[in-house]
Each structure stands twice: as structure tokens, then as C-alpha cells.
Design a protein around this motif. Structure first.
Motif, PDB file in Angstrom:
ATOM      1  N   LYS A 149       0.855  -1.184   0.000  1.00 54.84           N
ATOM      2  CA  LYS A 149       0.000   0.000   0.000  1.00 54.84           C
ATOM      3  C   LYS A 149       0.891   1.234   0.000  1.00 54.84           C
ATOM      4  O   LYS A 149       1.777   1.372   0.846  1.00 54.84           O
ATOM      5  CB  LYS A 149      -0.871  -0.024   1.255  1.00 54.84           C
ATOM      6  CG  LYS A 149      -1.808   1.139   1.371  1.00 54.84           C
ATOM      7  CD  LYS A 149      -2.698   0.961   2.589  1.00 54.84           C
ATOM      8  CE  LYS A 149      -3.385   2.272   2.928  1.00 54.84           C
ATOM      9  NZ  LYS A 149      -4.176   2.142   4.148  1.00 54.84           N
ATOM     10  N   LEU A 150       0.701   2.113  -0.974  1.00 52.31           N
ATOM     11  CA  LEU A 150       1.535   3.310  -1.050  1.00 52.31           C
ATOM     12  C   LEU A 150       0.871   4.474  -0.346  1.00 52.31           C
ATOM     13  O   LEU A 150       1.517   5.331   0.242  1.00 52.31           O
ATOM     14  CB  LEU A 150       1.768   3.701  -2.515  1.00 52.31           C
ATOM     15  CG  LEU A 150       2.669   2.830  -3.365  1.00 52.31           C
ATOM     16  CD1 LEU A 150       2.836   3.460  -4.733  1.00 52.31           C
ATOM     17  CD2 LEU A 150       4.022   2.637  -2.706  1.00 52.31           C
ATOM     18  N   TRP A 151      -0.438   4.490  -0.440  1.00 51.13           N
ATOM     19  CA  TRP A 151      -1.215   5.598   0.107  1.00 51.13           C
ATOM     20  C   TRP A 151      -2.640   5.103   0.249  1.00 51.13           C
ATOM     21  O   TRP A 151      -2.960   4.035  -0.280  1.00 51.13           O
ATOM     22  CB  TRP A 151      -1.165   6.779  -0.888  1.00 51.13           C
ATOM     23  CG  TRP A 151      -1.479   8.079  -0.246  1.00 51.13           C
ATOM     24  CD1 TRP A 151      -2.663   8.743  -0.275  1.00 51.13           C
ATOM     25  CD2 TRP A 151      -0.587   8.885   0.522  1.00 51.13           C
ATOM     26  NE1 TRP A 151      -2.578   9.887   0.436  1.00 51.13           N
ATOM     27  CE2 TRP A 151      -1.303  10.014   0.949  1.00 51.13           C
ATOM     28  CE3 TRP A 151       0.750   8.753   0.921  1.00 51.13           C
ATOM     29  CZ2 TRP A 151      -0.744  10.994   1.741  1.00 51.13           C
ATOM     30  CZ3 TRP A 151       1.309   9.734   1.697  1.00 51.13           C
ATOM     31  CH2 TRP A 151       0.574  10.854   2.095  1.00 51.13           C
ATOM     32  N   GLU A 152      -3.471   5.844   0.946  1.00 47.51           N
ATOM     33  CA  GLU A 152      -4.866   5.451   1.037  1.00 47.51           C
ATOM     34  C   GLU A 152      -5.443   5.346  -0.380  1.00 47.51           C
ATOM     35  O   GLU A 152      -5.455   6.309  -1.121  1.00 47.51           O
ATOM     36  CB  GLU A 152      -5.639   6.504   1.848  1.00 47.51           C
ATOM     37  CG  GLU A 152      -6.985   6.038   2.341  1.00 47.51           C
ATOM     38  CD  GLU A 152      -6.870   4.780   3.190  1.00 47.51           C
ATOM     39  OE1 GLU A 152      -6.029   4.761   4.093  1.00 47.51           O
ATOM     40  OE2 GLU A 152      -7.623   3.812   2.904  1.00 47.51           O
ATOM     41  N   GLY A 153      -5.877   4.163  -0.742  1.00 50.95           N
ATOM     42  CA  GLY A 153      -6.486   4.006  -2.063  1.00 50.95           C
ATOM     43  C   GLY A 153      -5.497   3.772  -3.189  1.00 50.95           C
ATOM     44  O   GLY A 153      -5.873   3.740  -4.358  1.00 50.95           O
ATOM     45  N   ILE A 154      -4.206   3.639  -2.860  1.00 53.43           N
ATOM     46  CA  ILE A 154      -3.214   3.389  -3.909  1.00 53.43           C
ATOM     47  C   ILE A 154      -2.332   2.193  -3.510  1.00 53.43           C
ATOM     48  O   ILE A 154      -1.686   2.223  -2.456  1.00 53.43           O
ATOM     49  CB  ILE A 154      -2.300   4.619  -4.153  1.00 53.43           C
ATOM     50  CG1 ILE A 154      -3.159   5.836  -4.479  1.00 53.43           C
ATOM     51  CG2 ILE A 154      -1.317   4.342  -5.292  1.00 53.43           C
ATOM     52  CD1 ILE A 154      -2.375   7.132  -4.541  1.00 53.43           C
ATOM     53  N   VAL A 155      -2.315   1.159  -4.324  1.00 50.06           N
ATOM     54  CA  VAL A 155      -1.441   0.019  -4.042  1.00 50.06           C
ATOM     55  C   VAL A 155      -0.425  -0.138  -5.170  1.00 50.06           C
ATOM     56  O   VAL A 155      -0.608   0.393  -6.265  1.00 50.06           O
ATOM     57  CB  VAL A 155      -2.233  -1.303  -3.889  1.00 50.06           C
ATOM     58  CG1 VAL A 155      -3.133  -1.260  -2.676  1.00 50.06           C
ATOM     59  CG2 VAL A 155      -3.036  -1.603  -5.136  1.00 50.06           C
ATOM     60  N   ALA A 156       0.653  -0.863  -4.884  1.00 43.57           N
ATOM     61  CA  ALA A 156       1.682  -1.060  -5.899  1.00 43.57           C
ATOM     62  C   ALA A 156       2.255  -2.469  -5.829  1.00 43.57           C
ATOM     63  O   ALA A 156       2.288  -3.075  -4.762  1.00 43.57           O
ATOM     64  CB  ALA A 156       2.801  -0.036  -5.723  1.00 43.57           C
ATOM     65  N   VAL A 157       2.673  -2.997  -6.987  1.00 43.47           N
ATOM     66  CA  VAL A 157       3.449  -4.235  -7.003  1.00 43.47           C
ATOM     67  C   VAL A 157       4.788  -3.931  -7.623  1.00 43.47           C
ATOM     68  O   VAL A 157       4.884  -3.643  -8.811  1.00 43.47           O
ATOM     69  CB  VAL A 157       2.828  -5.357  -7.874  1.00 43.47           C
ATOM     70  CG1 VAL A 157       2.219  -6.431  -7.032  1.00 43.47           C
ATOM     71  CG2 VAL A 157       1.850  -4.819  -8.879  1.00 43.47           C
ATOM     72  N   PRO A 158       5.867  -3.953  -6.814  1.00 43.78           N
ATOM     73  CA  PRO A 158       7.189  -3.779  -7.384  1.00 43.78           C
ATOM     74  C   PRO A 158       7.684  -5.139  -7.896  1.00 43.78           C
ATOM     75  O   PRO A 158       7.924  -6.040  -7.101  1.00 43.78           O
ATOM     76  CB  PRO A 158       8.025  -3.290  -6.193  1.00 43.78           C
ATOM     77  CG  PRO A 158       7.195  -3.574  -4.967  1.00 43.78           C
ATOM     78  CD  PRO A 158       5.876  -4.123  -5.366  1.00 43.78           C
ATOM     79  N   LEU A 159       7.806  -5.278  -9.186  1.00 43.10           N
ATOM     80  CA  LEU A 159       8.241  -6.559  -9.751  1.00 43.10           C
ATOM     81  C   LEU A 159       9.749  -6.567  -9.886  1.00 43.10           C
ATOM     82  O   LEU A 159      10.342  -5.609 -10.365  1.00 43.10           O
ATOM     83  CB  LEU A 159       7.589  -6.787 -11.109  1.00 43.10           C
ATOM     84  CG  LEU A 159       6.076  -6.969 -11.079  1.00 43.10           C
ATOM     85  CD1 LEU A 159       5.527  -7.073 -12.497  1.00 43.10           C
ATOM     86  CD2 LEU A 159       5.711  -8.205 -10.281  1.00 43.10           C
ATOM     87  N   ILE A 160      10.351  -7.666  -9.420  1.00 45.09           N
ATOM     88  CA  ILE A 160      11.815  -7.759  -9.480  1.00 45.09           C
ATOM     89  C   ILE A 160      12.198  -9.106 -10.073  1.00 45.09           C
ATOM     90  O   ILE A 160      11.611 -10.137  -9.725  1.00 45.09           O
ATOM     91  CB  ILE A 160      12.421  -7.591  -8.070  1.00 45.09           C
ATOM     92  CG1 ILE A 160      12.217  -6.143  -7.605  1.00 45.09           C
ATOM     93  CG2 ILE A 160      13.907  -7.939  -8.073  1.00 45.09           C
ATOM     94  CD1 ILE A 160      12.372  -5.945  -6.138  1.00 45.09           C
ATOM     95  N   GLY A 161      13.157  -9.069 -10.977  1.00 46.17           N
ATOM     96  CA  GLY A 161      13.632 -10.320 -11.568  1.00 46.17           C
ATOM     97  C   GLY A 161      12.906 -10.651 -12.860  1.00 46.17           C
ATOM     98  O   GLY A 161      12.073  -9.880 -13.342  1.00 46.17           O
ATOM     99  N   THR A 162      13.259 -11.796 -13.398  1.00 45.85           N
ATOM    100  CA  THR A 162      12.694 -12.187 -14.686  1.00 45.85           C
ATOM    101  C   THR A 162      11.233 -12.577 -14.515  1.00 45.85           C
ATOM    102  O   THR A 162      10.868 -13.284 -13.595  1.00 45.85           O
ATOM    103  CB  THR A 162      13.468 -13.381 -15.251  1.00 45.85           C
ATOM    104  OG1 THR A 162      14.857 -13.083 -15.159  1.00 45.85           O
ATOM    105  CG2 THR A 162      13.107 -13.622 -16.695  1.00 45.85           C
ATOM    106  N   LEU A 163      10.435 -12.097 -15.423  1.00 50.14           N
ATOM    107  CA  LEU A 163       9.012 -12.427 -15.377  1.00 50.14           C
ATOM    108  C   LEU A 163       8.734 -13.551 -16.356  1.00 50.14           C
ATOM    109  O   LEU A 163       9.081 -13.465 -17.519  1.00 50.14           O
ATOM    110  CB  LEU A 163       8.185 -11.219 -15.802  1.00 50.14           C
ATOM    111  CG  LEU A 163       8.069 -10.063 -14.822  1.00 50.14           C
ATOM    112  CD1 LEU A 163       7.242  -8.968 -15.455  1.00 50.14           C
ATOM    113  CD2 LEU A 163       7.435 -10.518 -13.537  1.00 50.14           C
ATOM    114  N   ASP A 164       8.109 -14.614 -15.861  1.00 51.81           N
ATOM    115  CA  ASP A 164       7.613 -15.580 -16.831  1.00 51.81           C
ATOM    116  C   ASP A 164       6.099 -15.531 -16.778  1.00 51.81           C
ATOM    117  O   ASP A 164       5.500 -14.822 -15.976  1.00 51.81           O
ATOM    118  CB  ASP A 164       8.150 -16.987 -16.554  1.00 51.81           C
ATOM    119  CG  ASP A 164       7.734 -17.494 -15.194  1.00 51.81           C
ATOM    120  OD1 ASP A 164       6.904 -16.835 -14.554  1.00 51.81           O
ATOM    121  OD2 ASP A 164       8.242 -18.545 -14.786  1.00 51.81           O
TER     122      ASP A 164
END
Lengths: 278, 134, 121
Positions: A149-164
């Protein structure tokens, strides 16, 4: 089972019993391992062969244990199978010195049995390995997808590494689920830590954004590296009206302004953020 | 290769609902994830409705299949309707002879892992789809 | 055949779909709703699909049709509570629900309608 076949088997069994110490010693020498490891197995096998019902469950149980134990010690599955196969040679010597036709015929049957048991150790090894791999893959998926959760009403997914494909799909589902649970109307997918993106992954990211929109939330993709932007354009993937920002900070600022917050930086010394009721 | 099979008629709107329900129940048994359950039930709904609308009805067979360690769900939709003259065209999004959106066949194909369509004019249509548990 | 109840809250009509609908019920709902929009003079319609486990192209088309019809009758439509699995499936199916506004839940749907109406049209 015919009476004849029965007789040949009994002959092998008699040999196994009569020559137990010698065969076991020889087996241990050939297999280059300790007699302790093999004694129980030998006994179980001898008992199973003497038994009318041909019940090899105990033997298999011991073999599975041996196979796992040796795998833990770093032996290859071939090593373990070879240990089992060495018994053939040890028994063959006993059969040869016995010299009877019945014993020789019985040896062919015995040899096939040992082949099966050798292969069984291989199977146990492979199954154990597969399970470890599956467990690890699952743990990795769990580990690698935090939704913050970054802020009220705002979420984030920090993606790290190779995505399959599988991982992207998990991220997608987890993010959307978080939107429902938290009621957050803004989401940021940050791919700063992603070294490369292929067509399939790009498609999954796109689908996530569209799915979020269908649910009533807005999704911003941030942290697209120059080479990834280049790839996406080269692959001809249409990002359409999807909002992309260079950095996570830009994405947050954008999401804040969309959710009605105001950001002011008086004299560039401190940042005050105020949320307004909508 | 095959497990227990279920054969359901598709003759009315209520049957389409029954097919959806049965597919959902078996998808849960097979261990499909929630998203995969939703996908396969949606595909079943599309294909069952296709059989009803374009062929006046048919039947659906649902079975659990196994491939090594993986389990899956295989659905067949069989009708004796007019058949499809141009398969490639029928799989194109937006193409329809009925009043639908034309997403039924092409859309269903994207929702499953395996998609097999057999049809000829006058010979009816059989669509078989498989979804594997991840 | 089941008929879906239509609730009225101020000048908003609320439909909550709770069961796996037959196609006939879906068509009936479309008609009932258009009648109700006119008879109540509603300015907004909220369709709550929180309990809906699948949206296929037929239901998808219903949502789009309701939105278009209501707009013609001067009412704004918001679809609320779509489940993640349903949204993912719709995207895969190729259905974009063009023209239908969405919100995460009923509360946000009401807020969205209020917001739209307070803005100059």
C-alpha cells in the motif's frame, strides 16, 4: 506359477540363504559401501523371495529409504541404482559355483527382479526431486509478489527479476484481489527491477490493466527501462491508452492527483500531501 | 486416460445453467485455480449456448482426464446442427451468423488449453476443449 | 423463470444479481429495467455483480445493452463488484464492455454517480 519355475526360484532363494555371508560380503565389496547399509535390504529381499505371496513392499520401502538417504549424501541416482545392480554380480558368482541348471535359470528371473528394483530407486529419486522443484516453484511465486500500500487508495506491485508467464499471472491475480479487499482504486505496477519483457509477459501486463479497469480501478505501469520500451515497440505490442510513467515516484504523483490529492512543494524544502474528500 | 464421464443434454436455457453448474463442480474436484475454474465454466457456457442457438440443441460430455501428475477437465459439445462451413472464419472474433457478438468460439479457445473443432456442413459440430490444472 | 428485483434508492435504481441467471431472466431484466427507469425517472443505475461467478458473452452483452439503453433514457449505468477471476476471464474472452462504467463496490458506484451528476453535463 509352474512347478518348474517354482523350483528354479526356490533354488535361488536357497542359495541366498546358504551363502548369505559370502554374497553380502561380495556385494559390499562390489558396491563399495558399508555392509550395514545393505544387510537389512538383503534380509528383506531374502524373506520376500521365500514368501509365497511375492510381497516386495518391505524391499521397496527399504530401497526408497536408501535412495533418499544416498541422494541426501550427494550420490547420483545412477550410483544408487548401481549399488542395487551389484547384487546381480555377487549372486551370479554364487550361482556359477553352484553350477546347477536350475540355479542358472533361476538367476535369469532374479536378474530381472533386480533390474526392476534398480529402476525403482531411480523412480523414487525422480519423484522426490520433482516434489522439491514443485515446492520451490510455489514458494518462489509466493515470495516474489508482494502487493504494497503506497497511500490510502493506492497500491503497488514492485516486480523484481525475470518475469515468466506463470509468475505474471500470479501477480495479476494477487493485485486484482488486493483491489477488491482494500477498495483501492489506483494501482501501480512497477517494473524497474525487470531486466526483460517478452511478448507474452507484456500481454499479461496489458491484460491486468484492462481487467483492473473492468473492475473499476485504474492501473499505471511505471519503471519501464529504455530497452524494454524499445522491445515493446519493436514487438508491435499496442499499449493503447494505458498510462505509463518513467518512475514509481511519477506514478505515485499521478495516482495521487487522480485520487484528488494535492501535492505542493513550497520552496522545495518539504513535501506536504493533503487528501481531499471526493 | 479417462475418468468418470458425465453426459448432459442441452435442449433449453435451463440446461445451459445445469452444464455450467456441473462443470464448476468438477473443476473444483480436479483442483483448478479459481481463475481457471471461471475460465472453463465461461467457455462451457459459450459452447453450450452455441449448440443451443445454432443447432437447436445437443449434448455435453464432461470428464476428468489425467496426464501424468496433471489432472484436467475435458468437455465435449456435440450437436447435429447445420455444421460450420468455414472453420477458420468461425474462429475469427466478431464473425457470427446469429445475433451474438461472435466471440463464442474464438473466445472459448483462448480460455482453455486445448481446443478441437470438428464440423462439416450438414454433419453437425463437435467441439472438445481441455483445461489442465496448473 | 426467476425475475431479478430492482431496488430504488433516491434517484438510483439498484440491481443485485444473486443467482446464476438463465438467458430468459437476463432478457426479462433488460425490459423490466428500461420500464423502471422511465417510470421512476431514475438518473442512475447500479448493477451489482459481486455474487456473479461468471460473465459470458451473453451476460456481457446484457450489461452493455442496459448501459446503452439507460443512457438513452438519461440514466448513467455503473457495474460494481466484478470479481477478479471474472475480469480476467472477460479480458481473455475479448469482451471489453465498451461504454460501461465500473466501480469496485456499491459504495464507490454510488459515489461515482454522484460525482458524474454534480459535474456539468
Amino acid at each position: 506359477m509352474t512347478a518348474h519355475a517354482d523350483a528354479t526360484r526356490r533354488r535361488v532363494h536357497d542359495l541366498l540363504r546358504a551363502e548369505e555371508e559370502r554374497i553380502l560380503q561380495r556385494w559390499t565389496d562390489l558396491a563399495k559401501t558399508s555392509a550395514e547399509e545393505l544387510r537389512d535390504l538383503y534380509r528383506a529381499l531374502r524373506l520376500a523371495l521365500g514368501d509365497e505371496r511375492d510381497d516386495l513392499a518391505d524391499v521397496r520401502g527399504l530401497l526408497a529409504e536408501l535412495s533418499r538417504e544416498r541422494a541426501r549424501q550427494g550420490h547420483t541416482p545412477s550410483d544408487t541404482a548401481r549399488v542395487v545392480f551389484c547384487l546381480k554380480e555377487a549372486v551370479h558368482e554364487a550361482v556359477a559355483s553352484d553350477g546347477s541348471a536350475e540355479a542358472l535359470k533361476g538367476f535369469i528371473w532374479f536378474s530381472r527382479l533386480i533390474d526392476d528394483l534398480g529402476l525403482y530407486t531411480f523412480e523414487v529419486y525422480a519423484t522426490a526431486r520433482e516434489k522439491i522443484i514443485l515446492d520451490q516453484a510455489e514458494q518462489l511465486l509466493e515470495l516474489s509478489t508482494p502487493v504494497v500500500k503506497l497511500w490510502e487508495g493506492i497500491v503497488a506491485v514492485p516486480l523484481i527479476g525475470t518475469l515468466d508467464s506463470a509468475r505474471t499471472q500470479v501477480v495479476m491475480e494477487k493485485l486484482l484481489q488486493t483491489l477488491v479487499e482494500t477498495g483501492a482504486e489506483h494501482a501501480v505496477i512497477d517494473i524497474t527491477g525487470v531486466p526483460a519483457v517478452d511478448t507474452q509477459v507484456a500481454q499479461h501486463l496489458l491484460k491486468t490493466v484492462v481487467a483492473a479497469r473492468l473492475m473499476g480501478a485504474e492501473c499505471v505501469i511505471s519503471g519501464i527501462r529504455p530497452q524494454i520500451a524499445h522491445t515493446i515497440v519493436t514487438l508491435g505490442i499496442e499499449f493503447g491508452d494505458i498510462i505509463t510513467k518513467a518512475s514509481l515516484a511519477d506514478a505515485l504523483a499521478y495516482a495521487l492527483s487522480r485520487s484528488g490529492a494535492e501535492i505542493s512543494t513550497p520552496r522545495r524544502t518539504r513535501i506536504a500531501v493533503r487528501t481531499e474528500e471526493v | 486416460m479417462s475418468g468418470d464421464g458425465h453426459l448432459l443434454p442441452i435442449a433449453s436455457n435451463a440446461d445451459v445453467v445445469a452444464v455450467r453448474r456441473q462443470v464448476r463442480a468438477l473443476a473444483v474436484d480436479v483442483g483448478l485455480s479459481l481463475v481457471d475454474q471461471t475460465k472453463v465454466v465461461t467457455a462451457a457456457s459459450e459452447l453450450a449456448r452455441n449448440a443451443l442457438v445454432y443447432a437447436g440443441g445437443g449434448r455435453a460430455s464432461i470428464e476428468i482426464v489425467e496426464n501424468g501428475v496433471r489432472k484436467g477437465l475435458r468437455l465435449s459439445f456435440i450437436d447435429e446442427g447445420p455444421g460450420i462451413p468455414d472453420l477458420a472464419l468461425a474462429l475469427t472474433d466478431g464473425w457470427t451468423t446469429g445475433s451474438g457478438l461472435g466471440l463464442g468460439l474464438g473466445g472459448s479457445r483462448r480460455l482453455v488449453d486445448e481446443f478441437d473443432l470438428i464440423s462439416a456442413p450438414g454433419k453437425g459440430t463437435t467441439v472438445t476443449v481441455t483445461k489442465w490444472a496448473r | 423463470m426467476e425475475r431479478v428485483p430492482i431496488l430504488k434508492l433516491g434517484d438510483i435504481l439498484i440491481i443485485s444479481i444473486q443467482v446464476d441467471l438463465e438467458d430468459q431472466s437476463v432478457l426479462a431484466l433488460q425490459e423490466d429495467l428500461a420500464d423502471k427507469v422511465v417510470s421512476t425517472g431514475a438518473r442512475g443505475v447500479i448493477i451489482d455483480i459481486t455474487a456473479v461467478e461468471i460473465v459470458d458473452s451473453f451476460i456481457g452483452r446484457m450489461l452493455a445493452t442496459i448501459a446503452a439503453t439507460s443512457r438513452m433514457l438519461d440514466a448513467e449505468t455503473v457495474v460494481v463488484g466484478m470479481r477478479p477471476a471474472v475480469a480476467i476471464t472477460l479480458v481473455e474472452l475479448g469482451l471489453s464492455l465498451g461504454g460501461v462504467r465500473t466501480a469496485l463496490n456499491l459504495e464507490k458506484g454510488v459515489a461515482l454517480l454522484d460525482h458524474t451528476r454534480s459535474a456539468p453535463r
